[in-house]
Design a protein around this motif. Structure first.
Motif, PDB file in Angstrom:
ATOM      1  N   PRO A  20      28.155  34.875  42.699  1.00 45.16           N
ATOM      2  CA  PRO A  20      28.152  33.927  41.337  1.00 45.16           C
ATOM      3  C   PRO A  20      27.680  32.578  41.592  1.00 45.16           C
ATOM      4  O   PRO A  20      26.846  31.791  40.922  1.00 45.16           O
ATOM      5  N   VAL A  21      28.150  32.124  42.949  1.00 49.47           N
ATOM      6  CA  VAL A  21      28.134  30.671  43.078  1.00 49.47           C
ATOM      7  C   VAL A  21      26.268  30.526  43.625  1.00 49.47           C
ATOM      8  O   VAL A  21      25.634  29.701  43.255  1.00 49.47           O
ATOM      9  N   PHE A  23      23.895  32.498  42.350  1.00 45.36           N
ATOM     10  CA  PHE A  23      23.331  32.611  41.255  1.00 45.36           C
ATOM     11  C   PHE A  23      23.118  31.257  40.653  1.00 45.36           C
ATOM     12  O   PHE A  23      22.072  31.067  40.156  1.00 45.36           O
ATOM     13  N   THR A  24      24.189  30.447  40.417  1.00 45.62           N
ATOM     14  CA  THR A  24      24.188  29.421  39.884  1.00 45.62           C
ATOM     15  C   THR A  24      23.513  28.289  40.626  1.00 45.62           C
ATOM     16  O   THR A  24      22.423  27.598  40.137  1.00 45.62           O
ATOM     17  N   ALA A  27      19.549  29.006  40.064  1.00 49.39           N
ATOM     18  CA  ALA A  27      19.083  28.804  38.686  1.00 49.39           C
ATOM     19  C   ALA A  27      18.916  27.120  38.616  1.00 49.39           C
ATOM     20  O   ALA A  27      18.066  26.677  38.374  1.00 49.39           O
ATOM     21  N   VAL A  28      19.729  26.356  39.421  1.00 51.08           N
ATOM     22  CA  VAL A  28      19.771  24.840  39.600  1.00 51.08           C
ATOM     23  C   VAL A  28      18.325  24.578  39.960  1.00 51.08           C
ATOM     24  O   VAL A  28      17.804  23.677  40.033  1.00 51.08           O
ATOM     25  N   LEU A 134      17.115  35.784  41.113  1.00 48.30           N
ATOM     26  CA  LEU A 134      18.068  35.819  39.992  1.00 48.30           C
ATOM     27  C   LEU A 134      18.377  37.304  39.542  1.00 48.30           C
ATOM     28  O   LEU A 134      19.515  37.458  39.113  1.00 48.30           O
ATOM     29  N   ASN A 138      22.017  39.414  39.968  1.00 48.11           N
ATOM     30  CA  ASN A 138      22.590  39.230  38.381  1.00 48.11           C
ATOM     31  C   ASN A 138      23.954  40.096  38.667  1.00 48.11           C
ATOM     32  O   ASN A 138      23.928  41.111  39.238  1.00 48.11           O
ATOM     33  N   ARG A 145      21.868  38.678  32.222  1.00 41.44           N
ATOM     34  CA  ARG A 145      21.665  37.238  32.607  1.00 41.44           C
ATOM     35  C   ARG A 145      20.686  36.685  33.250  1.00 41.44           C
ATOM     36  O   ARG A 145      20.165  35.655  33.084  1.00 41.44           O
ATOM     37  N   PHE A 149      18.450  33.318  32.323  1.00 39.57           N
ATOM     38  CA  PHE A 149      18.194  32.326  32.959  1.00 39.57           C
ATOM     39  C   PHE A 149      16.577  32.152  33.530  1.00 39.57           C
ATOM     40  O   PHE A 149      16.323  31.006  33.765  1.00 39.57           O
TER      41      PHE A 149
END
Length: 406
Positions: A20-21, A23-24, A27-28, A134, A138, A145, A149
């Motif tokens: 999860p981290v 993935f974020t 995206a950043v 991504l 997912n 998701r 994104f």
């Protein structure tokens, strides 16, 4: 015996970010790359004032960035499917950092050309691997998701980069340097994050062969991709106009010389698009595609009315409506492909999609730049708007026919 702990530490696998981290983080990084790509848009007017080049030269500078990006997509778009996501992403970040250094030291048009070419190559290398990563990361409980994104990151990055740069140019010192220094610091952070990402693509043979430029889409995915082409072309052609000539149109047609307004022109389109993607993320894909195409056409019509009547508020309202269509189109397009592609197909498929998108993003904008230099901004903007609106109508027809067949 005393060396055993050291051996154990050396053998212990390096800690990776939880999915999860990670993935974020991906995206950043995606947003950061796209912000860097839109930063020169509000600065073009400043460069023109300092170095005295024409709108035609401006669009050529814009075009060399896209040529570098497309060449990179064609050559390394599928590389991460063979050598892994992390090495390709790390190389792209280093390339982006080099381009930012070139921007920092640029003193003439030739240096600006060089910086944009390097930036295009780095961005092209990053885009397909970021989109594929991504999808790899997912979460199973939210299958759409990655598609959300993949559409939100480019549009929100473009919006943030243009608006942030416009604000810095208007209110901060060293307008052609500070923004690049900040982005360079961001790339250092991105490289550190990449070192902590889990590798999501197994190594497999064929890395050298994958560098041969080609556009390949598995036969089972071609009908879906071909059906998306009209809406990809219309939406990205609109984005290309706003990022290349948008600030110049605001200054030349409506007398808005404030650099923040130049950035806001891009943000109205791309920021609205990003917000739309978030709002519609759970809506049915088919309905979103049709609505997006229709809103692109309607918004373009409203914008044209504002240009013809010299009413800034009307043109701005049309840009917002077009932005909703832009975001809906990106969401549904990338969402469709993210669900359909198998892991080994993702890098190459996203490369193909981005090639189509950026050809639409660049070629019409370059033509518009040459036309603006000879015929003027107003007639160029009007003809361009009608062309984008016509493509959006075609996209509505294609999606309606496809829905009926299903």
């Amino acid at each position: 015996m005393s060396s055993s702990p050291a051996v154990a530490v050396a053998a212990r696998p390096r800690a990776r970010l939880p999915h999860p981290v990670a993935f974020t983080a991906v995206a950043v990084i995606f947003v950061l790359f796209m912000a860097a790509s839109s930063v020169p848009s509000p600065l073009y007017v400043v460069y023109q004032q300092e170095w005295g080049f024409s709108s035609m030269t401006l669009t050529v500078i814009f075009a060399v960035y896209v040529l570098g990006l497309i060449a990179s997509l064609l050559v390394v778009g599928a590389l991460s499917d063979h050598v892994g996501r992390r090495p390709v992403l790390a190389a792209a970040i280093v390339g982006e950092a080099v381009s930012l250094v070139l921007f920092l030291v640029a003193g003439d048009v030739s240096a600006l050309f060089a910086a944009r070419v390097v930036q295009g190559v780095a961005t092209g290398a990053a885009m397909s691997v970021l989109g594929a990563t991504l999808v790899d990361l997912n979460p199973p409980h939210a299958p759409g998701r990655a598609g959300v994104f993949s559409s939100v990151a480019p549009t929100s990055g473009l919006a943030l980069g243009a608006l942030g740069c416009g604000a810095l140019v208007q209110f901060a010192p060293a307008p052609t340097h500070l923004v690049y220094a900040l982005l360079l610091a961001g790339m250092v952070v991105a490289l550190l994050l990449t070192a902590g990402l889990p590798e999501t693509s197994a190594r497999r043979p064929g890395a050298l062969a994958s560098l041969t430029p080609r556009l390949g889409v598995p036969a089972r995915l071609r009908p879906d991709l071909f059906a998306l082409v009209p809406i990809l072309v219309s939406s990205w052609a609109l984005g290309g106009l706003y990022l290349s000539l948008g600030p110049s149109v605001a200054a030349g047609l409506f007398g808005m010389s404030n650099h923040l307004v130049g950035g806001l022109v891009v943000t109205l389109l791309c920021g609205t698009g990003a917000l739309t993607s978030l709002v519609l993320r759970t809506a049915p894909v088919g309905a979103v595609l049709q609505a997006g195409a229709a809103l692109l056409a309607i918004g373009m019509g409203i914008t044209l009315a504002g240009v013809l009547a010299d009413i800034l508020a009307l043109a701005a309202a049309g840009t917002v409506v077009s932005g909703v269509g832009f975001g809906a189109s990106a969401l549904a397009s990338f969402g469709t492909l993210a669900r359909l592609a198998a892991p080994a197909e993702r890098g190459e498929l996203f490369a193909v999609v981005y090639v189509v998108a950026y050809l639409a993003f660049s070629i019409p904008a370059v033509i518009a730049g040459f036309a603006a230099a000879s015929a003027g901004l107003r007639p160029t903007a009007i003809v361009y708007g009608f062309a984008v609106g016509g493509l959006a109508v075609l996209a509505v027809i294609v999606q309606s026919v496809r829905a009926a067949r299903r």
